[in-house]
Scaffold this motif. Structure first.
Motif, PDB file in Angstrom:
ATOM      1  N   VAL A  77       0.617  -0.884   0.201  1.00 18.97           N
ATOM      2  CA  VAL A  77      -0.084   0.324   0.215  1.00 18.97           C
ATOM      3  C   VAL A  77       0.393   1.075  -0.278  1.00 18.97           C
ATOM      4  O   VAL A  77       1.633   1.748   1.188  1.00 18.97           O
ATOM      5  N   PRO A  78       0.750   1.518  -1.500  1.00 24.02           N
ATOM      6  CA  PRO A  78       1.978   2.650  -1.235  1.00 24.02           C
ATOM      7  C   PRO A  78       1.668   4.348  -0.439  1.00 24.02           C
ATOM      8  O   PRO A  78       2.750   4.438   0.794  1.00 24.02           O
ATOM      9  N   ALA A  79       0.175   4.526   0.503  1.00 26.99           N
ATOM     10  CA  ALA A  79       0.161   5.388   0.753  1.00 26.99           C
ATOM     11  C   ALA A  79       0.696   5.249   2.226  1.00 26.99           C
ATOM     12  O   ALA A  79       0.822   5.994   2.789  1.00 26.99           O
ATOM     13  N   ARG A  80       0.869   4.303   2.861  1.00 28.32           N
ATOM     14  CA  ARG A  80       1.737   4.099   4.203  1.00 28.32           C
ATOM     15  C   ARG A  80       3.031   3.338   4.266  1.00 28.32           C
ATOM     16  O   ARG A  80       3.448   3.360   4.967  1.00 28.32           O
ATOM     17  N   GLY A  81       3.814   3.678   2.966  1.00 24.81           N
ATOM     18  CA  GLY A  81       5.230   3.518   2.798  1.00 24.81           C
ATOM     19  C   GLY A  81       5.934   2.434   2.295  1.00 24.81           C
ATOM     20  O   GLY A  81       5.404   2.037   1.879  1.00 24.81           O
ATOM     21  N   ASN A  82       7.006   2.218   3.025  1.00 28.05           N
ATOM     22  CA  ASN A  82       7.337   1.435   1.693  1.00 28.05           C
ATOM     23  C   ASN A  82       6.550  -0.009   2.148  1.00 28.05           C
ATOM     24  O   ASN A  82       6.014  -0.562   3.222  1.00 28.05           O
ATOM     25  N   TYR A  83       7.034  -1.023   1.430  1.00 31.67           N
ATOM     26  CA  TYR A  83       6.287  -2.305   1.544  1.00 31.67           C
ATOM     27  C   TYR A  83       6.959  -2.973   2.228  1.00 31.67           C
ATOM     28  O   TYR A  83       7.613  -2.792   3.048  1.00 31.67           O
ATOM     29  N   SER A  84       6.251  -3.728   2.620  1.00 32.45           N
ATOM     30  CA  SER A  84       6.403  -4.136   4.361  1.00 32.45           C
ATOM     31  C   SER A  84       5.708  -6.057   4.382  1.00 32.45           C
ATOM     32  O   SER A  84       4.790  -6.089   3.782  1.00 32.45           O
ATOM     33  N   PRO A  85       6.080  -7.157   4.466  1.00 35.21           N
ATOM     34  CA  PRO A  85       6.330  -8.847   3.543  1.00 35.21           C
ATOM     35  C   PRO A  85       4.829  -8.811   4.630  1.00 35.21           C
ATOM     36  O   PRO A  85       4.635  -8.520   6.382  1.00 35.21           O
ATOM     37  N   SER A  86       3.562  -9.391   4.341  1.00 32.73           N
ATOM     38  CA  SER A  86       2.707  -9.788   5.027  1.00 32.73           C
ATOM     39  C   SER A  86       1.988 -11.247   4.619  1.00 32.73           C
ATOM     40  O   SER A  86       0.710 -11.363   4.258  1.00 32.73           O
ATOM     41  N   TRP A  87       3.550 -11.909   3.183  1.00 31.49           N
ATOM     42  CA  TRP A  87       2.867 -13.164   2.764  1.00 31.49           C
ATOM     43  C   TRP A  87       1.853 -14.124   3.173  1.00 31.49           C
ATOM     44  O   TRP A  87       0.809 -14.717   3.586  1.00 31.49           O
ATOM     45  N   ASP A  88       2.225 -14.205   5.925  1.00 33.46           N
ATOM     46  CA  ASP A  88       2.155 -15.149   5.521  1.00 33.46           C
ATOM     47  C   ASP A  88       0.621 -14.628   6.758  1.00 33.46           C
ATOM     48  O   ASP A  88      -0.580 -15.061   6.938  1.00 33.46           O
ATOM     49  N   LYS A  89      -0.297 -13.571   6.156  1.00 30.55           N
ATOM     50  CA  LYS A  89      -1.294 -13.191   6.320  1.00 30.55           C
ATOM     51  C   LYS A  89      -1.808 -13.968   4.891  1.00 30.55           C
ATOM     52  O   LYS A  89      -3.869 -13.301   5.229  1.00 30.55           O
ATOM     53  N   THR A  90      -1.622 -13.901   4.259  1.00 27.69           N
ATOM     54  CA  THR A  90      -2.562 -14.105   3.094  1.00 27.69           C
ATOM     55  C   THR A  90      -2.660 -15.681   1.695  1.00 27.69           C
ATOM     56  O   THR A  90      -2.805 -16.167   1.284  1.00 27.69           O
ATOM     57  N   GLN A  91      -2.826 -16.799   3.263  1.00 26.05           N
ATOM     58  CA  GLN A  91      -2.339 -17.786   3.183  1.00 26.05           C
ATOM     59  C   GLN A  91      -3.955 -18.482   2.522  1.00 26.05           C
ATOM     60  O   GLN A  91      -3.573 -19.643   1.982  1.00 26.05           O
ATOM     61  N   ASP A  92      -4.400 -18.379   2.562  1.00 25.02           N
ATOM     62  CA  ASP A  92      -5.910 -18.354   2.686  1.00 25.02           C
ATOM     63  C   ASP A  92      -6.829 -18.497   1.256  1.00 25.02           C
ATOM     64  O   ASP A  92      -7.679 -18.398   0.192  1.00 25.02           O
ATOM     65  N   VAL A  93      -6.047 -16.591   0.269  1.00 20.66           N
ATOM     66  CA  VAL A  93      -5.815 -16.295  -0.833  1.00 20.66           C
ATOM     67  C   VAL A  93      -5.223 -17.489  -2.205  1.00 20.66           C
ATOM     68  O   VAL A  93      -4.706 -17.652  -2.387  1.00 20.66           O
ATOM     69  N   VAL A  94      -6.432 -17.846  -2.794  1.00 19.74           N
ATOM     70  CA  VAL A  94      -6.172 -18.573  -3.457  1.00 19.74           C
ATOM     71  C   VAL A  94      -5.978 -18.242  -5.116  1.00 19.74           C
ATOM     72  O   VAL A  94      -4.616 -18.752  -6.020  1.00 19.74           O
ATOM     73  N   ALA A  95      -6.759 -16.779  -5.647  1.00 20.54           N
ATOM     74  CA  ALA A  95      -6.333 -16.290  -6.639  1.00 20.54           C
ATOM     75  C   ALA A  95      -6.941 -15.401  -6.670  1.00 20.54           C
ATOM     76  O   ALA A  95      -8.007 -14.567  -6.533  1.00 20.54           O
ATOM     77  N   VAL A  96      -6.318 -13.927  -7.523  1.00 22.61           N
ATOM     78  CA  VAL A  96      -6.629 -12.340  -7.722  1.00 22.61           C
ATOM     79  C   VAL A  96      -7.199 -11.964  -8.995  1.00 22.61           C
ATOM     80  O   VAL A  96      -6.319 -12.538  -9.667  1.00 22.61           O
ATOM     81  N   TYR A  97      -8.159 -11.637  -9.198  1.00 21.50           N
ATOM     82  CA  TYR A  97      -8.896 -11.278 -10.587  1.00 21.50           C
ATOM     83  C   TYR A  97      -7.926  -9.564 -10.714  1.00 21.50           C
ATOM     84  O   TYR A  97      -7.714  -9.097  -9.841  1.00 21.50           O
ATOM     85  N   GLN A  98      -8.156  -9.229 -11.683  1.00 19.71           N
ATOM     86  CA  GLN A  98      -7.858  -8.087 -12.105  1.00 19.71           C
ATOM     87  C   GLN A  98      -8.869  -7.162 -11.973  1.00 19.71           C
ATOM     88  O   GLN A  98     -10.054  -7.477 -11.383  1.00 19.71           O
ATOM     89  N   PRO A  99      -8.699  -5.424 -10.743  1.00 16.98           N
ATOM     90  CA  PRO A  99      -9.705  -4.841  -9.477  1.00 16.98           C
ATOM     91  C   PRO A  99     -10.965  -5.031 -11.411  1.00 16.98           C
ATOM     92  O   PRO A  99     -10.576  -4.252 -12.126  1.00 16.98           O
ATOM     93  N   ALA A 100     -12.155  -4.541 -10.943  1.00 13.16           N
ATOM     94  CA  ALA A 100     -12.805  -4.572 -11.540  1.00 13.16           C
ATOM     95  C   ALA A 100     -12.974  -2.779 -11.419  1.00 13.16           C
ATOM     96  O   ALA A 100     -12.073  -2.549 -11.207  1.00 13.16           O
ATOM     97  N   PRO A 101     -13.572  -2.405 -12.018  1.00  6.22           N
ATOM     98  CA  PRO A 101     -13.775  -0.641 -12.497  1.00  6.22           C
ATOM     99  C   PRO A 101     -13.750   0.168 -11.098  1.00  6.22           C
ATOM    100  O   PRO A 101     -12.925   0.761 -11.846  1.00  6.22           O
TER     101      PRO A 101
END
Lengths: 174, 401
Positions: free
Chosen positions: B234-258
């Motif tokens: 999230v650029p508005a919050r500054g530098n990237y901070s890893p959170s791979w371990d918080k997204t384990q249930d995500v299987v796939a992400v589609y392109q954002p809707a309009p």
């Protein structure tokens, strides 16, 4: 990977030498032998699929451990709602009988109740004897994160093992 | 080492002192790996236009979010005027354009960009095989394995970035997120100029796969079989901070809707073994905010949101197959389904089923292209089960969203 006989030979050698150790770590990460076997199977399959890309036999152990830790964390998050918190089990622990066995099992029960990240840090640091840096590399986090996770895990252990059923641990806390 | 450390160690050792034997672990792993590879091969075959191996080895990634309202002459609905750029002196008319009018890549080699208004722009002078292609305000963004190009409306080509290790385009078609070496960037297009707005150190692995305009979704593949790890910057919050371990249930992400809504697929423990259609909160570690689960929602991790954000078209199990007129059918049990996004989270049902192939792209809010197995592309319409084959197109065509 295809059906490359060299890859298959090296992979079989790796499995022969290391599957037992992986299984034991998998059990400590999951707390269940059946689940541990599933985890090992998934880990080995992914390791085989990525064999060349991961660096072959020389890098297989590190790669497999990374896969396993990630998969265990994923599984923990999927099933945590159905798990019974181990600290509830501590209420049933008695000081009668073999005190050390009770304490040992109490420790294990608390470790099982830890969040996946903390549990992984405890297992990798205490069972695998990895350094903070090695643990950080394996988990893909910073050494500072490992330190924080370890600190929280130890705090949880001390908190939850402070009841009357585990007097030896009360002495340890001092 | 403290006494507690030693007690923990002893406890852990004791727990694994009596490990049960593993049954043929190598054989089982190798067999499972081969099954996975076969399944991926079949999936790739059926995914056809969605994931297409280009000549030269580059992997082409289908992107959704079709912006234009390009008419297709084979459609039964009334065509409207195409929004493609005006013809240039160097552009050549395309015979394919007489039957189907939409921006597209003709593959594999040489790769041509065929515009909605019928011009063919060769892409052979780029510095490698074409990967992604996106329609933007002043032309088309094209990626090669190492670079980002802007092909202007007048067919001139501008190299915007090199190196390039991943690109995602925001729904406004102006803001971009990309990875170059060891940094992540966001920036914006202004004519033929790309201006970086912010950057951050990048993780060891992972590249932008979606950009909502406020959050950059990162993905990487651990197994090589598709993206299986997700994270967010999230650029508005500054530098990237890893959170791979918080997204384990995500299987796939589609392109954002309009409107920036982020749909995808997630494992929901309470829903059983089948993953569910989900809405993710990109500002909170892809937390699932809504789900649609159930026997009729068996969404495959590929899907395209319609240009108006009302529909999701996805490859899915569809039950009994009955061959449509003029098109070959998918393997039994699979096809393209339409899900109405404004109601599916309260009424989790599939609105429409097409038993032929995989979705190739939306041409407008009501019309989509489907790629049957080996046959010609067919047009499908929301609310109409009729499939209309399109003639005059080469076998390998990729719709540019």
């Amino acid at each position: 990977v295809g059906r490359d006989p060299t890859v298959e030979r090296d992979f079989r050698e790796f499995v022969g030498n290391r599957s037992g150790a992986l299984q034991r770590t998998a059990y400590l990460l999951t707390g269940d032998w059946s689940t541990a076997e599933d985890l090992v199977r998934t880990t080995l399959m992914k390791t085989y699929l990525a064999w060349r890309r991961a660096g072959g036999l020389a890098a297989a152990e590190v790669y497999a451990r990374k896969v396993m830790v990630n998969a265990a964390a994923s599984r923990w998050r999927r099933h945590r709602r159905g798990e019974r918190p181990a600290w509830q089990l501590l209420d049933t622990v008695s000081v009668e009988g073999a005190e050390w066995l009770l304490e040992r099992d109490a420790i294990w029960a608390v470790i099982r109740s830890l969040p996946a990240g903390q549990r992984a840090v405890v297992v990798l640091r205490c069972y695998e004897n990895l350094t903070e840096a090695q643990t950080a590399a394996l988990l893909g986090v910073s050494p500072g994160t490992v330190k924080r996770q370890a600190s929280r895990a130890m705090h949880a252990l001390r908190q939850r093992l402070s009841g009357p059923s585990v007097p030896l641990l009360q002495a340890v806390q001092r | 080492m403290s006494e507690l450390d030693e007690m923990i160690r002893e406890s852990l050792r004791a727990q694994v002192a009596m490990a049960p034997p593993l049954t043929a672990p190598a054989d089982r792993a190798i067999s499972a790996a081969r099954r996975i590879r076969q399944r991926h091969a079949i999936t790739s075959l059926w995914a056809g236009v969605i994931v297409l191996a280009l000549a030269g080895g580059a992997v082409a990634v289908m992107r959704d979010g079709w912006l234009g309202h390009h008419p297709v002459t084979a459609a039964t609905q009334s065509p409207t005027e195409a929004l493609g750029p005006s013809p240039s002196p160097t552009a050549q008319p395309s015979t394919a354009a007489t039957t189907a009018r939409f921006d597209r890549l003709v593959l594999p080699d040489p790769t041509d960009l065929v515009t909605a208004d019928g011009r063919t722009i060769p892409l052979t002078d780029l510095d490698g095989p074409v990967g992604q292609a996106h329609r933007v305000v002043d032309g088309w963004l094209i990626t090669t394995p190492t670079s980002l190009w802007l092909v202007s409306a007048d067919a001139t080509k501008h190299k915007l970035l090199q190196p390039l290790d991943g690109l995602a385009v925001a729904p406004d078609r102006v803001h971009l997120a990309w990875r170059a070496s060891d940094r992540l960037y966001i920036g914006h297009l202004n004519g033929t100029t790309l201006t970086p707005d912010q950057s951050t150190p990048a993780p060891a692995r992972g590249a932008p796969i979606a950009y909502t305009g406020s959050a950059v979704v990162l993905g990487y593949s651990l197994t090589g079989g598709g993206i299986d790890h997700h994270d967010v910057w999230v650029p508005a919050r500054g530098n990237y901070s890893p959170s791979w371990d918080k997204t384990q249930d995500v299987v796939a992400v589609y392109q954002p809707a309009p409107d920036g809504t982020l749909y995808g697929v997630a494992n929901i423990p309470a829903a059983g073994k089948h993953p569910c259609l989900a809405v993710f909160d990109p500002l909170n570690d892809l937390r699932v905010t809504q789900t649609a689960c159930g026997p009729q929602i068996t969404i495959d991790p590929t899907g395209l949101v319609s240009p108006d954000g009302q529909w999701l078209a996805a490859w899915s199990a569809v039950g009994t197959v009955s061959p449509p007129d003029g098109a070959k059918v998918s393997p039994p049990g699979y096809g393209t389904v339409l899900v109405r996004l404004d109601t599916v989270f309260t009424n989790p049902v599939v609105s429409q089923t097409f038993t032929a192939g995989t979705v190739a792209g939306w041409l407008n809010a009501n019309t989509l292209l489907i790629q049957p197995n080996g046959g010609p592309l067919v047009l499908a319409h929301v609310g109409d089960s009729t499939l209309t084959p399109i003639s005059g197109l080469p076998a390998k065509v990729r719709v540019i969203p």
